[in-house]
Every structure is written in structure tokens, then in C-alpha cells.
Design an enzyme around this catalytic site. Structure first.
Site, PDB file in Angstrom:
ATOM      1  N   CYS A   1       0.832  -1.203   0.000  1.00 54.10           N
ATOM      2  CA  CYS A   1       0.000   0.000   0.000  1.00 54.10           C
ATOM      3  C   CYS A   1       0.867   1.254   0.000  1.00 54.10           C
ATOM      4  O   CYS A   1       0.452   2.298  -0.499  1.00 54.10           O
ATOM      5  CB  CYS A   1      -0.950   0.008   1.189  1.00 54.10           C
ATOM      6  SG  CYS A   1      -0.122  -0.033   2.804  1.00 54.10           S
TER       7      CYS A   1
ATOM      8  N   HIS B   1      -1.796   1.343   7.378  1.00 57.62           N
ATOM      9  CA  HIS B   1      -2.222   1.265   5.982  1.00 57.62           C
ATOM     10  C   HIS B   1      -2.202   2.670   5.378  1.00 57.62           C
ATOM     11  O   HIS B   1      -2.610   3.645   6.015  1.00 57.62           O
ATOM     12  CB  HIS B   1      -3.636   0.677   5.900  1.00 57.62           C
ATOM     13  CG  HIS B   1      -4.152   0.528   4.507  1.00 57.62           C
ATOM     14  ND1 HIS B   1      -3.556  -0.289   3.566  1.00 57.62           N
ATOM     15  CD2 HIS B   1      -5.211   1.113   3.877  1.00 57.62           C
ATOM     16  CE1 HIS B   1      -4.224  -0.214   2.428  1.00 57.62           C
ATOM     17  NE2 HIS B   1      -5.224   0.628   2.586  1.00 57.62           N
TER      18      HIS B   1
END
Length: 444
Positions: free
Chosen positions: A13, A388
Site C-alpha cells: 500500500c 495502511h
């Protein structure tokens, strides 16, 4: 109106969020197109997969919808492959940092640029001295025909800027020569919060350029003055004084990447993440942080400094972020604050309205020279050990006001209000050359 997502290859990510942010910067894509033009010859086409610039351009063009793709989700593993070919050890199954990857990309592009020949190959001197020999007839002994000299590789990438470091002696006010350092991103620490006062991007920028005292520095000018007052040529020791050091921006880039440092350390030495919200706006004025070459203090210069120079920290007393005496005496306000006004919210309220271009709010003489428009925001959710990355980015199109929220392969529309409420980690701005091309409020 949506863009492709990116497949998560296992904790990638950090890469996906950065690519989405870079793909929203048209100037960077245009630079890559010019840079990679040198690889379009027949000899280079077979090796173009080895070049970071070519691989990056293909991905960014697809993510900005400049290339037709049938896939809703793209695979960016080719970027990891080419970085590994450049000896970067990047595991796709470990937690990585988007800001670190940004510098890996910019430094690798600079390395690729440096590998290009700076001068034409040396040819047979005797042949060059014959005026009747045309350029086409000149050949290199080892590489065949004369390669075309391209200017594309000479230009720096649009994130490249320069910092100035200014040192002034407190005792004699002698200024040392200005030093220049390059930067690809501005890494700003978040100063300590004041209760009841929102933290803004301006606070971080002022903290970055605020003056600091450096003690016990040899001053050549003080030493010279001391020597002139001593007879018989007696030797004297170097005079050490306190200097005031100030950072400013000597060259502002076309694309500005701002990194908000959210890493801090506890008293026990463990890493902590700072979660506080730093207010930022859709438009960013950088005039007051720009270094100006000192010159004759004419009335015209003093007027221009009153109009645009600002809230610079005082060189002698270390004041940071306060209006100048001339500005206070005239009762004028700063152009506007980047994030929120420290005195009232009215001065920046027009910035919060979507689609309003701020140049129309200024008289021509006070329109900012260094005006930037927000293109993308990278946000990190989680703590220092796991988390994230997601991206808010502007949808493709020169006049687009539509924002997108992207988390790997998930893409949805977002509002500007949602973007400005995000806890930013990386901010991507692109310069608007507005004073020469003023736009009406109806235009974006």
C-alpha cells in the site's frame, strides 16, 4: 470519472498510495515524457523495461487515464522489479514507508539522468578540422554514427528545489556567504501544540524556517576588526561570536512534496506516532518563505517587501511568525494563512469554498507569485508498527474539481471537505502560474 486501482502485492500500500499521488501531478508526467524521449530509438526499445523512467511513466499514464486500459486494477510489480535491478532491496511483504520510496524514486531518476552522456563523444580531431566534412559524415570510432545531443535529460525533475542557509553575526551583523542545498521534499516537523489553537501548515513552515542561534562560531569580520585595532601587528586569536542561522527556500519547485513528520520518541526511547490534525488548504502561498537576494534598499524595494515579504522571523531577536513592524504600522494583514488565520478565520474562508480560485481575491499588485494547488494527500492509518496508506487525489483533468479516495484497488469519489479533514502524511502541490494568467472565480 474514476481511475484504476492498484493490486496489493502484500503490504505494498505504501507504493500504491505514492503512485496515485504522483499520477495526479501533470507536470511530473510531462517531464517523464520528455525525459524518456531519448529511449525511443530502435536500439533502446529492447532495453526500455530496464529504465525506471519508462516503467514509472507507463504506470502514471495509466493511473491518470492517459492510456486506455481495460483493467480496473493494475499491477505495479514491474516498478519493484526495476528498482531491484537498480540494487534497491525492497521486500513486498514488509512494512515500508511511502516517503522513503518517494526519495528512492527521485534519487534513482537522478542517477539515471547522470548516466546519460554530458558531452558528445570524442571524435577524430583531424576529421573535425576538415570543413568540407558534413555532420552526417562524422562517425565515432567505436559507436558508429554521431548520436543526437538531446536537451531533455539536462533538466531536473519538477520536485527539485533548493534551500538557502543564511548566517549573520550578532555582534558585527556581517553576513556569511549564502549556502545552497537541494531538496526533493520539504520534511516538516510538527511544533508543540498551543491549547485552544489549531495546528496549521503555516505553523509547520514557520517552524521550519525560524531562525536559531549558533554559538561559538569564528567570525572573520570580527577577527579583522579586532586586528585593525591592535598595533605592531600582534597576532590575535580568532574571534568567536554567536551567529543567527536562517533557512529559506532559494528555488521553489514546480511540484512541491511536503512531508509532515509524525514520528516522535517517548522518554523511554520508544517510537510514537503523532496523530494531531494539521490544517491545510486547497491553495498554498509560498511567497513569504522564498529567499530574496538582498540589494539596494530603495523605496521601491521597501514597498515590495511590505506587500509580499511578510512575516519573516526576526534575524536579531529570533521572533518567528510575527508580522513586521512596517506591516503592523500600516495596519495591513498578511496575504493569507496556509491552513487557518491565527487571528480570524475570515481571511482564509474563501479558500475553503470548492472551485474558487483565490487569485481573484487579490489586487494585481498583491497577487502571490508562488501559488500552489493541492493535487493529492497521502494518509497513514495505524501506529508506528503497522498501518495502511490511502490516497486522496484529484481526478484527471486540467480543471477537475472531483476528488477520489483510493485504497489499493478500492476507488470512490470524495469531497474536498473530506480531503481537508484528513490527517495528512504527504501533501502534493503543483504550482499555478497565476499572476501572469489571472483566472476568474468561476474558473477552477
Amino acid at each position: 470519472g474514476l481511475v484504476p486501482g492498484l493490486l496489493n502485492l502484500g503490504n505494498t500500500c505504501f507504493m500504491n498510495s505514492l503512485l496515485q499521488g504522483l499520477s495526479s501531478c501533470p507536470s511530473f508526467i510531462r517531464w517523464l515524457e520528455e525525459f524518456t524521449a531519448q529511449y525511443r530509438t530502435e536500439q533502446e526499445k529492447s532495453r526500455e523495461h530496464q529504465y525506471l523512467s519508462v516503467t514509472l511513466l507507463q504506470l502514471l499514464r495509466a493511473l491518470s487515464c492517459q492510456e486506455v486500459t481495460e483493467d480496473d486494477v493494475l499491477d505495479a510489480s514491474c516498478l519493484l522489479d526495476v528498482l531491484r535491478m537498480n540494487r534497491w532491496q525492497i521486500s513486498s511483504f514488509e512494512e515500508q514507508d511511502a516517503h522513503e520510496l518517494f526519495h528512492v524514486l527521485t534519487s534513482s531518476l537522478e542517477d539515471e539522468r547522470e548516466r546519460q552522456p554530458r558531452v558528445t563523444h570524442l571524435f577524430d580531431v583531424h576529421s573535425l578540422q576538415q570543413p568540407e566534412i558534413t555532420q552526417k559524415q562524422i562517425s565515432c570510432r567505436t559507436r558508429g554514427s554521431l548520436p543526437p545531443v538531446s536537451n531533455h535529460w539536462k533538466s531536473q525533475h519538477p520536485f527539485h528545489g533548493r534551500l538557502t542557509s543564511n548566517m549573520v553575526c550578532k555582534h558585527c551583523e556581517h553576513q556569511s556567504p549564502v549556502r545552497f542545498d537541494t531538496f526533493d521534499s520539504l520534511s516538516l516537523s510538527i511544533p508543540a501544540a498551543v491549547w485552544g489553537r489549531p495546528m496549521t501548515l503555516d505553523h509547520c513552515l514557520h517552524h521550519f524556517i525560524s531562525s536559531e542561534s549558533v554559538k561559538d562560531v569564528v567570525c572573520d569580520n570580527c577577527t579583522k576588526i579586532q586586528a585593525e585595532g591592535i598595533l605592531n601587528g600582534q597576532s590575535i586569536e580568532n574571534q568567536r561570536t554567536t551567529f543567527v542561522k536562517q533557512l529559506k527556500l532559494g528555488k521553489l519547485p514546480q511540484c512541491l512534496c511536503i512531508h509532515l513528520q509524525r514520528l516522535s520518541w517517548s522518554n523511554q526511547g520508544t517510537p510514537l506516532k503523532r496523530h494531531e490534525h494539521v490544517q491545510f488548504n486547497e491553495f498554498l502561498v509560498m511567497d513569504i518563505y522564498k529567499y530574496r537576494v538582498p540589494g539596494p534598499k530603495s523605496s521601491q524595494e521597501q514597498l515590495s517587501r511590505k506587500n509580499s515579504e511578510e512575516t519573516t522571523p526576526g534575524a536579531k531577536d529570533g521572533r518567528a511568525g510575527k508580522p513586521s513592524d512596517a506591516e503592523q504600522a500600516a495596519g495591513t494583514k498578511p496575504l493569507f494563512m496556509n491552513g487557518a488565520s491565527s487571528s480570524s478565520s475570515s481571511s482564509s474562508s474563501f479558500l475553503m469554498s470548492p472551485g474558487t480560485f483565490p487569485l481573484a481575491a487579490f489586487p494585481e499588485c498583491r497577487a502571490p507569485l508562488y501559488l500552489y494547488r493541492l493535487m493529492a494527500v497521502v494518509v497513514h492509518h495505524g501506529d508506528m508498527h503497522s498501518g495502511h496508506f490511502v490516497t486522496f487525489r484529484r481526478a484527471p483533468g486540467a480543471r477537475s474539481t472531483q476528488w477520489l479516495w483510493i485504497s489499493d484497488e478500492s476507488v470512490r469519489r470524495a469531497s474536498l471537505h473530506e480531503v481537508l479533514a484528513a490527517s495528512a502524511y504527504l501533501l502534493f502541490y503543483e504550482r499555478v502560474h497565476g499572476r501572469a494568467q489571472p483566472q476568474s472565480p468561476a474558473q477552477d
